[in-house]
Design a protein around this motif. Structure first.
Motif: not given
Length: 535
Positions: A107-122, A385-395
């Motif tokens: 949804t639009v809300d999902d993409y808005a969150y991901m744009l803001e959370h990722s800080g995507a330049r493009a 193959s484990a991920a490093l982390m969840y971005w900006c989500n320490r807990d």
């Protein structure tokens, strides 16, 4: 009693060099092997050879560097499955830029969150999705650069396209000197239990999943044609349709449209893939379709399933019709691909098989102690193959990534032969009369009834404030709900399971709430029941 943890036969994990770029490896190995003229991808518009893919990806990488993109800056990749997806994904990795692959059905809300959370330049976005992405950018008050991807008509506004950049930019002469532990890409978790989490993966993780699962379990070969109904934005689909076939020089069929049974049948018969990767919901829909192709019209060698556990009945019926096994396995966004799987010649339908080589598993009880054979426990995985982390989500990162072990959030049981059987998500487990009941076990029993296409089971509180199972069922095409059907289904379940596990209530619904990757969202059914009680 099984050991405190279990692993496949001893398989050394390949040590990668200090300098390793996954895209450079996947592209270069095929040119060195003389496969430059072989089709790498076939999409709805045409074919792309390995040499053309190499050139397009390196020119896309060059365009990013020439535009001033810096190492580890993010690019949101919201693209349908066409040749532009691997071009952009590999091009980003070559340039040291981080592609953030996102679901194209949000949804639009999902993409808005991901744009803001990722800080995507493009944002690389397929033209049909551009209006929604623009709305998301407005909602997030962000203005990342836009690169249009196929399939598209001219998006207008003078926007650059992946195709133009990949055809005209000066190529990046040398891949950025990344290492195997450097950040390569992100994938967002599917959100089956709430807000998606940005899962950060490395260059080395792509190599390890191809080496351990694709080569040693799936047995992928250079002469295979691979078709994955699971999309490239999905961790499962990214391995199926990008890393795995490219690791051996196979050919991949891409499909931009949604994977309906009819759309899948068209590709299975037209391109005759030897490897097909699906999910349980799709396999059930295929078997229920009147258009199911005959065995002679396809060329299937092996199939895979993940996303949710495959019911035994579906595996048995698929094998009987096509003469081809489905290798049911489990992976996760956090582990990138399948770490527990059935294997060719060793399939036990109704189980998820044994650990993939290079991975170690353990089951722990509620006190954190190892489970005995036959006991349900929380599944933990250790592997390369484990991920490093969840971005900006320490807990959440600390809760999931516990030293060398990753907490899956799944409940499993392991038998004396070392085969694991799915018992449900930890958050979905029910305690009925003080005894654990797996919702998946009840769902699998219901799905064996000839009138039931699929089912979901949750716990509801009765008049005595006790938890009892309630089932929601979707009927097969042509079936009609009638007054006596609930009792009929309850009696049927009692013939398959211990009597206390049968659903006390059964409701017929038109569809089940699911994530865009096909996982049932039982928490939405619980929310609906809670709202109904309050009302």
């Amino acid at each position: 009693m099984p050991p405190t943890s279990s692993a496949a036969e001893a398989t050394p994990v390949t040590a990668l060099p200090a300098r390793y770029n996954a895209a450079d490896d996947l592209l270069s190995r095929n040119l060195r092997a003389g496969r430059g003229g072989k089709p790498a991808y076939i999409d709805d518009a045409g074919a792309l050879t390995y040499a053309e893919l190499d050139a397009r990806s390196r020119r896309f990488a060059g365009a990013l560097r020439q535009a001033g993109f810096r190492r580890e800056e993010r690019v949101l990749l919201c693209a349908l499955d066409t040749i532009d997806f691997p071009t952009a994904f590999l091009g980003c990795l070559l340039a040291g830029v981080v592609p953030v692959a996102v679901n194209t059905l949000l949804t639009v809300d999902d993409y808005a969150y991901m744009l803001e959370h990722s800080g995507a330049r493009a944002v690389v976005v397929s033209a049909p999705l551009l209006p929604m992405m623009r709305n998301a950018m407005d909602k997030a008050a962000l203005s990342p650069e836009i690169i249009a991807a196929a399939p598209h008509t001219d998006p207008g506004e003078g926007l650059p396209t992946v195709g133009n950049l990949a055809d005209t930019a000066a190529p990046l002469e040398h891949a950025v000197a990344t290492g195997p532990d450097d950040i390569a890409f992100w994938l967002y978790s599917s959100g089956s239990t709430g807000r998606p989490k940005g899962t950060v993966h490395t260059h080395g993780n792509l190599f390890h999943t191809a080496d351990l699962y694709a080569r040693q379990v799936l047995g992928i070969r250079e002469d295979d044609v691979v078709f994955s109904a699971a999309k490239l934005f999905f961790a499962y689909g990214l391995g199926n349709a990008l890393t795995f076939p490219m690791s051996v020089g196979a050919t991949t069929v891409l499909m931009a449209e949604r994977p309906t049974p009819q759309a899948v049948f068209q590709r299975l018969t037209a391109h005759r893939p030897s490897v097909f990767c699906g999910v349980p919901t799709l396999f059930a829909g295929m078997l229920a379709s009147a258009d199911l192709p005959e065995r002679a019209s396809v060329a299937l060698r092996v199939c895979t399933s993940a996303g949710e556990a495959l019911p035994r009945d579906i595996g048995d019926r698929f094998l009987a019709h096509f003469g081809c096994d489905i290798l049911d396995g489990i992976g996760s966004t956090e582990m990138l691909h399948i770490f527990l799987s059935n294997r060719p010649g060793e399939v036990r339908y109704g189980t998820t098989g044994k650990p993939v080589p290079g991975y170690e598993l353990k089951l722990l009880d509620e006190q954190g102690q190892p489970c005995a054979a036959g006991e349900i426990g929380d599944l933990y995985i250790k592997g390369p193959s484990a991920a490093l982390m969840y971005w900006c989500n320490r807990d959440k990162s600390r809760d999931t990534f516990q030293g060398a072990w990753t907490r899956s959030g799944d409940k499993y049981v392991c038998d004396a032969d070392g085969y694991y059987t799915y018992a449900g998500r930890s958050d979905d487990m029910l305690k009925v009369g003080g005894i654990y009941v797996s919702p998946f076990e009840v769902e699998a029993a219901l799905a064996q009834h000839p009138a039931v296409l699929e089912a979901a089971v949750i716990g509801v509180t009765d008049a005595d404030e006790l938890v009892k199972p309630k089932a929601f069922v979707v009927l097969r095409p042509g079936q009609q709900w009638h007054d006596g059907m609930a009792g009929e289904l309850q009696a049927f379940v009692k013939t398959k399971l211990a009597p206390y596990k049968y659903p006390r209530q059964i409701e017929c619904v038109a569809e089940l709430p699911k994530t865009a990757t096909g996982k049932i969202q039982r928490f939405r059914l619980r929310q609906r029941e809670d709202a109904a009680r309050v009302a």
